[in-house]
Design an enzyme around this catalytic site. Structure first.
Site, mmCIF file in Angstrom:
data_model
loop_
_atom_site.group_PDB
_atom_site.id
_atom_site.type_symbol
_atom_site.label_atom_id
_atom_site.label_comp_id
_atom_site.label_asym_id
_atom_site.label_seq_id
_atom_site.Cartn_x
_atom_site.Cartn_y
_atom_site.Cartn_z
ATOM 1 N N ASP A 67 0.737 -1.227 0.073
ATOM 2 C CA ASP A 67 0.136 0.032 0.021
ATOM 3 C C ASP A 67 0.923 1.240 -0.142
ATOM 4 O OD1 ASP A 67 0.909 -0.331 2.615
ATOM 5 O OD2 ASP A 67 -0.983 -0.888 3.284
ATOM 6 N N ASN A 136 -8.656 -3.307 13.321
ATOM 7 C CA ASN A 136 -10.033 -3.108 12.634
ATOM 8 C C ASN A 136 -10.075 -4.307 11.744
ATOM 9 O OD1 ASN A 136 -8.561 -2.183 10.502
ATOM 10 N ND2 ASN A 136 -9.846 -0.334 10.172
ATOM 11 N N HIS A 138 -8.070 -4.954 8.891
ATOM 12 C CA HIS A 138 -7.941 -4.659 7.703
ATOM 13 C C HIS A 138 -6.457 -5.212 7.334
ATOM 14 C CE1 HIS A 138 -4.891 -0.793 8.602
ATOM 15 N NE2 HIS A 138 -4.365 -1.959 8.878
ATOM 16 N N GLU A 143 -9.899 -1.370 4.270
ATOM 17 C CA GLU A 143 -10.414 -1.365 5.628
ATOM 18 C C GLU A 143 -11.981 -1.964 5.463
ATOM 19 O OE1 GLU A 143 -8.900 0.065 7.542
ATOM 20 O OE2 GLU A 143 -8.041 2.200 7.044
HETATM 21 P P1 PGA Z 1 1.205 -2.638 12.883
HETATM 22 O O1 PGA Z 1 0.225 -2.444 11.470
HETATM 23 O O2 PGA Z 1 1.986 -3.797 12.196
HETATM 24 O O3 PGA Z 1 2.050 -1.336 13.002
HETATM 25 O O4 PGA Z 1 0.494 -2.943 13.711
HETATM 26 C C1 PGA Z 1 -0.301 -3.398 10.925
HETATM 27 C C2 PGA Z 1 -1.569 -3.018 9.980
HETATM 28 O O5 PGA Z 1 -2.134 -2.129 10.519
HETATM 29 O O6 PGA Z 1 -1.994 -3.462 8.937
#
Ligand code: PGA
Length: 245
Positions: A67, A136, A138, A143
């Site tokens: 992304d 959440n 995602h 999302e």
């Molecule tokens: P994080 O992010 O590894 O910083 O917890 C993961 C995500 O939000 O996909």
């Protein structure tokens, strides 16, 4: 989806690096989707160490971005590509010509998303998608709700995702929109590896394990994937000291 519960972030890093290494040893020019975030940092550290020791064949490894923030140039240090280069690609010796990037600052970002997918198809598809999970649920910036056919596209970031990324923006406003590899691209990978670490992820891991696959928890759609592995450390594993957020 296979479940591997490991003790701590160090074991998670080793177990995840082992899977990346296996894929590369089987196919040295494998196309691997790599994520940004805190969770994969230990895995990158381990991969970099293995590469430095001559044990990880990265000379032909190919990478696709997961992304990117919309409108942010690739050479902007706050871009996710910039983060990825500093944390992983540079130290692993993966040169930019072997990276499928989002042209997230192109005048037509939708065309840039199509170009990303076309490049992935042209490259023979994704061999391994390494993924973190948002609180959440995602995957990338898919999302909730994001169904299995959600394409690579421009998305609005949830307030939760923007808050989670604020630390990287040192006071600047986190972009409101991003581009993400679609659920269709992620689920189309031949192998998927989902990583979850720390007590802040225990609730979403509990939902992932308990709930039926649904667009409301995009990561749960990996349960339909034929070769997906979830590696979770004890703090993120409900019932093993996890669950407190
Ligand atoms: P994080 O992010 O590894 O910083 O917890 C993961 C995500 O939000 O996909």
């Amino acid at each position: 989806m296979r479940l591997l519960v490991v003790r701590d972030p160090d074991e998670l890093a080793t177990a995840a690096a082992d899977i990346v290494q296996e894929v590369l040893e089987r196919r040295p020019d494998a196309l691997i989707v790599l994520p940004t975030g805190n969770t994969p940092l230990g895995m990158y550290g381990e991969l970099v160490r293995r590469h430095a020791g001559g044990h990880l064949p990265t000379a032909r490894m190919r990478v696709a971005q997961l992304d990117e923030y919309l409108g942010v140039a690739a050479d902007d240090p706050q871009s996710l590509f910039g983060w990825m280069q500093r944390s992983a690609l540079g130290p692993m010796g993966v040169t930019s010509d072997r990276v499928i990037r989002f042209a997230a600052d192109a005048p037509d970002p939708t065309a840039a998303c199509r170009a990303y997918d076309a490049a992935v198809i042209e490259a023979g598809g994704v061999d391994l998608a390494v993924l973190g999970i948002g609180r959440n649920g995602h995957l990338g910036f898919n999302e909730p709700p994001s169904g299995p056919d959600a394409p690579t596209r421009v998305v609005e970031l949830s307030a939760e995702s923007r808050a989670a990324n604020a630390a990287y923006w040192s006071g600047d406003a986190v972009p409101e929109r991003a581009v993400t590899a679609g659920m269709s691209t992620i689920l189309g990978a031949r192998k998927a590896l989902l990583l979850a670490s720390g007590s802040a992820k225990a609730e979403v891991v509990r939902r992932l394990l308990d709930e039926d696959p649904s667009p409301d928890l995009p990561a749960s759609l990996l349960k339909h994937h034929p070769d997906a592995t979830l590696i979770v450390d004890q703090a993120a594993y409900p019932g093993e000291g996890g669950g407190e957020t």
